[in-house]
Design a protein around this motif. Structure first.
Motif, short mmCIF file in Angstrom:
data_model
loop_
_atom_site.label_atom_id
_atom_site.label_comp_id
_atom_site.label_asym_id
_atom_site.label_seq_id
_atom_site.Cartn_x
_atom_site.Cartn_y
_atom_site.Cartn_z
N ASP A 298 -2.81 7.60 7.34
CA ASP A 298 -4.21 7.45 6.93
C ASP A 298 -4.31 6.98 5.48
O ASP A 298 -5.12 6.10 5.15
N VAL A 299 -3.51 7.56 4.62
CA VAL A 299 -3.53 7.19 3.19
C VAL A 299 -3.11 5.73 3.01
O VAL A 299 -3.73 4.97 2.26
N ILE A 300 -2.06 5.33 3.70
CA ILE A 300 -1.55 3.96 3.56
C ILE A 300 -2.56 2.95 4.09
O ILE A 300 -2.90 1.96 3.42
N GLU B 62 -2.77 -2.91 12.79
CA GLU B 62 -3.04 -1.58 12.26
C GLU B 62 -2.44 -0.49 13.14
O GLU B 62 -1.87 0.48 12.63
N ALA B 63 -2.54 -0.65 14.44
CA ALA B 63 -2.01 0.37 15.34
C ALA B 63 -0.49 0.50 15.19
O ALA B 63 0.05 1.62 15.14
N SER B 64 0.20 -0.64 15.12
CA SER B 64 1.66 -0.58 15.05
C SER B 64 2.16 -0.07 13.71
O SER B 64 3.17 0.64 13.64
N VAL B 65 1.44 -0.38 12.61
CA VAL B 65 1.90 0.14 11.32
C VAL B 65 1.58 1.63 11.18
O VAL B 65 2.30 2.36 10.50
N ARG B 66 0.50 2.06 11.82
CA ARG B 66 0.24 3.50 11.85
C ARG B 66 1.38 4.24 12.56
O ARG B 66 1.87 5.27 12.09
N LYS B 67 1.78 3.69 13.68
CA LYS B 67 2.89 4.28 14.43
C LYS B 67 4.16 4.27 13.61
O LYS B 67 4.93 5.25 13.60
N LEU B 68 4.40 3.16 12.90
CA LEU B 68 5.58 3.06 12.06
C LEU B 68 5.55 4.10 10.95
O LEU B 68 6.57 4.77 10.68
N ALA B 69 4.40 4.26 10.31
CA ALA B 69 4.28 5.26 9.25
C ALA B 69 4.60 6.65 9.76
O ALA B 69 5.35 7.42 9.12
N ARG B 70 4.06 6.99 10.91
CA ARG B 70 4.30 8.33 11.47
C ARG B 70 5.79 8.52 11.78
O ARG B 70 6.34 9.61 11.57
N ALA C 22 0.84 -1.21 0.00
CA ALA C 22 0.00 0.00 0.00
C ALA C 22 0.87 1.25 0.00
O ALA C 22 0.53 2.26 -0.64
N THR C 23 1.97 1.22 0.70
CA THR C 23 2.88 2.36 0.72
C THR C 23 3.44 2.62 -0.68
O THR C 23 3.50 3.77 -1.14
#
Length: 249
Positions: free
Chosen positions: A189-191, A174-182, A148-149
């Motif tokens: 959100d986009v990813i 989902e929570a951990s990949v959101r944190k990773l993205a940030r 997705a990235t």
């Protein structure tokens, strides 16, 4: 009787083709003596067994290599021309290295830095990464995030996510990949909105189908030019393989 059996046994093992000798023509007693003589010879010369096993393994390896070449050639487009797979290294390199990777695979993690060093120090290798999640739901989530990235933010963002995921020790959700993205400065959100899309699912499905065609059942697996390399190989070993491929022309 033994004076007949011993030369026959040794001749059969050392020189005579099996098809040229018919044990069915022997009497039961002759067969028993023949088998006993072979057993005695092998017990006295066990190195013959190791030599035979070595020849068998070499033949099997050669047969596997021929089969691998045919499989790779039949899947060349999917391996080398897939726009959804990240490419790095030298796009004009004389060697193309394809890696099938699962982010939760310990040997993939071990191989990661060594593949990076191989590509960067060689300077003439094109690297293609295939997302191949086979170790459970966490692997699938990680691959969905990476794909997705790439689809939403491009190759540079994918590479950053890929490098972070391969060393990530936390649970993947989902929570951990959101944190990773940030943490990578990416738009979480986009990813995340793209992760469960049909486009991402299609990439995973295509890679799994390719893996089936190539008889891949573990990671890491590499396709080095047209040769299959199943499992982790240390850096020096990969360099030796690359050198041999180049020498063969």
């Amino acid at each position: 009787m033994m004076t007949f059996v011993k030369p026959l046994a040794l001749g059969l093992m050392m020189a005579t083709p099996a098809a040229a000798f018919d044990m069915g023509a022997m009497t039961p007693a002759e067969r028993q003596d023949f088998r006993a003589e072979i057993r005695e010879y092998l017990m006295e010369n066990p190195e013959v067994l190791m030599e035979a096993i070595g020849v068998l393994e070499q033949r099997q390896a050669q047969q596997q290599a021929v089969a691998d070449d045919a499989m790779v050639l039949s899947q060349a487009d999917a391996l080398y021309s897939d726009i959804n797979s990240w490419e790095g290294g030298n796009p004009e390199g004389d060697i193309t290295l394809v890696e099938f990777v699962d982010y939760r695979c310990g040997y993939c993690r071990k191989a990661h830095s060594e593949v990076e060093e191989l590509v960067s120090t060689d300077g003439n290798i094109r690297l293609i990464v295939k997302e191949f999640p086979i170790l459970g739901e966490a692997s699938v989530v990680a691959s969905r995030f990476a794909i997705a990235t790439k689809l939403t933010l491009g190759d540079d963002a994918y590479k950053a996510a890929h490098d972070a995921l391969i060393s990530m020790r936390a649970d993947v959700n989902e929570a951990s990949v959101r944190k990773l993205a940030r943490s990578l400065g990416l738009d979480a959100d986009v990813i995340v909105a793209k992760m469960n899309s049909p486009e991402v699912s299609a990439v995973i499905t295509a890679n799994r189908q390719l893996g089936q065609q190539l008889q891949i059942n573990g990671t890491p697996t590499f396709v080095m030019q047209n040769e299959m390399v199943r499992g982790y190989v240390p850096l020096d070993g990969m360099r030796d393989m690359i050198a041999e491929i180049r020498q063969q022309g």
